[in-house]
Design an enzyme around this catalytic site. Structure first.
Site, short mmCIF file in Angstrom:
data_model
loop_
_atom_site.label_atom_id
_atom_site.label_comp_id
_atom_site.label_asym_id
_atom_site.label_seq_id
_atom_site.Cartn_x
_atom_site.Cartn_y
_atom_site.Cartn_z
N ILE A 288 0.81 -1.21 0.00
CA ILE A 288 0.00 0.00 0.00
C ILE A 288 0.85 1.27 0.00
O ILE A 288 2.01 1.26 0.43
CB ILE A 288 -0.98 0.02 1.20
CG1 ILE A 288 -0.23 0.13 2.52
CG2 ILE A 288 -1.86 -1.21 1.20
CD1 ILE A 288 -1.16 0.31 3.71
N HIS A 289 0.26 2.33 -0.51
CA HIS A 289 0.94 3.62 -0.64
C HIS A 289 0.87 4.34 0.71
O HIS A 289 0.07 5.25 0.91
CB HIS A 289 0.24 4.44 -1.73
CG HIS A 289 0.95 5.71 -2.09
ND1 HIS A 289 1.90 5.79 -3.09
CD2 HIS A 289 0.85 6.96 -1.58
CE1 HIS A 289 2.34 7.03 -3.19
NE2 HIS A 289 1.72 7.76 -2.29
N HIS A 290 1.75 3.93 1.62
CA HIS A 290 1.75 4.48 2.98
C HIS A 290 3.15 4.37 3.56
O HIS A 290 3.69 3.27 3.70
CB HIS A 290 0.74 3.72 3.85
CG HIS A 290 0.54 4.32 5.20
ND1 HIS A 290 1.38 4.04 6.26
CD2 HIS A 290 -0.42 5.15 5.68
CE1 HIS A 290 0.95 4.68 7.34
NE2 HIS A 290 -0.13 5.36 7.01
N ARG B 240 2.61 0.20 -4.81
CA ARG B 240 2.70 1.47 -4.09
C ARG B 240 2.70 2.66 -5.04
O ARG B 240 2.20 3.73 -4.72
CB ARG B 240 3.98 1.50 -3.25
CG ARG B 240 4.01 0.47 -2.14
CD ARG B 240 5.26 0.60 -1.28
NE ARG B 240 5.35 -0.55 -0.38
CZ ARG B 240 5.94 -1.69 -0.69
NH1 ARG B 240 6.54 -1.82 -1.88
NH2 ARG B 240 5.97 -2.69 0.16
N SER C 85 -3.82 2.04 -4.34
CA SER C 85 -3.20 1.54 -3.10
C SER C 85 -3.13 2.53 -1.94
O SER C 85 -2.68 2.16 -0.85
CB SER C 85 -1.77 1.07 -3.41
OG SER C 85 -0.99 2.14 -3.92
#
Length: 357
Positions: A275-277, A329, A335
């Site tokens: 995920i984009h975190h 990501r 994401s």
């Protein structure tokens, strides 16, 4: 808006803090109502000047500051373009609607009514069905509709409504547009996605979660006012709206979809892994006690391995219009677990937990 809403939720628990929140909400509403577009642009220019000054103090900042200046410039231009179309009016109207709910002051209700036509026309581009991070039209119509649908004709507030709107427009226009919003998202209505409430663009879950939340809220209004919505030959009622919201969150988002994948991280056997975190993709301090500099994070961002820290409960952007999802990501529309995606499911899941049957 957040302060006004929080003041309502905390009023019975901490009246003093609730009063402070409401006071701050009023101050912020007054300030933002008078803040000019020119002032915003001047602030962005000042940021750019300060950023350029830093490059003189530390040449190593040049590449990063250059990017910052470009982004600031683009944001300013984008803001000017959008502000000229009065997009920020919906935020002010949204705030005023919540302040009316918190205070019952006709001043805020009058503000909504007198300025609703200054925002982007809900009649020209389907704006009555939009509710997201940058536009609040559907939410405004639904929220104000409660004041109309749930007030008795004998109440003092109903009388105030009549006086406030007598020379402007019938308050029922809010109910009409709220009904139009409901009709626009019914499964029987034309849709671009087979199962998901969505709009063109990325991060489809923002539409699914926010619109489902409004469906659930409006369904409760219908019950209290003992009415249904007529959408052509289709009748929309409380049970139907609740069922649509349930299919979105409890079913589709949690795994009943073409990919048999949950879009909530940590839920089910199959869920997004990359995920984009930042906090999720970087190693924890226990595993990597050394400081990770800004440019050193790129290797973790570009990695194809699952994120080391599972962000349990986070709902990501979701699939595209063809019901496909890329677990990457770099593809943030799919994401990224944004706040405006994850806030609505809290209320939805709380409701369905309480009404499990």
């Amino acid at each position: 808006m957040a302060w006004a809403a929080s003041s309502i939720a905390l009023k019975a628990l901490n009246h003093t803090y609730s009063t402070v929140l409401l006071s701050r909400a009023k101050m912020m509403k007054d300030y933002t109502s008078t803040m000019s577009l020119n002032l915003y642009v001047k602030l962005q220019i000042q940021i750019s000047i300060e950023a350029l000054t830093m490059t003189v103090l530390d040449p190593r900042c040049v590449p990063f500051i250059a990017i910052s200046v470009v982004i600031s410039s683009v944001r300013s231009q984008d803001f000017v373009t959008r502000a000229r179309s009065n997009f920020w009016q919906s935020e002010l109207l949204w705030a005023a609607a919540w302040l009316y709910k918190a205070t019952k002051s006709s001043t805020y209700l009058s503000y909504v009514q007198n300025n609703i036509h200054n925002s982007e026309s809900p009649y020209a581009g389907g704006r009555f069905a939009e509710f997201g991070w940058d536009t609040k039209h559907a939410g405004i119509y639904v929220l104000v509709s409660k004041a109309i649908l749930t007030l008795s004709y004998e109440s003092v507030y109903y009388c105030v409504l009549q006086l406030v709107f007598a020379k402007v427009i019938e308050p029922s226009s809010f109910v009409v547009n709220a009904d139009k919003f409901i009709c626009s998202v019914l499964p029987e209505s034309p849709s671009r996605h087979p199962k998901l409430l969505s709009k063109t663009g990325g991060s489809n879950m923002q539409h699914s979660t926010t619109l489902s939340f409004l469906l659930l809220v409006y369904a409760r209004y219908l019950t209290r006012s003992n009415r249904v919505i007529q959408c052509g030959n289709v009748v929309a009622n409380h049970p139907q709206l609740v069922q649509i919201a349930k299919r979105q969150v409890m079913d589709y988002i949690l795994g009943d979809n073409q990919l048999d994948m949950s879009y909530m991280v940590g839920y089910g056997k199959k869920f997004p892994q990359k995920i984009h975190h930042r906090g999720s993709s970087l190693p924890s301090i226990d595993k990597h006690p050394q400081r990770i500099k800004c440019h050193e994070g790129s290797s973790y961002f570009c990695s194809t391995t699952p994120s080391p820290n599972v962000l349990v409960g986070a709902v990501v952007g979701g699939p595209d219009m063809q019901d496909k999802n890329e677990d990457s990501r770099a593809h943030f529309p799919h994401s990224e677990p944004t706040t405006y995606i994850n806030a609505p499911p809290v209320g939805l899941l709380a409701y369905f937990k309480q009404h499990a049957s």
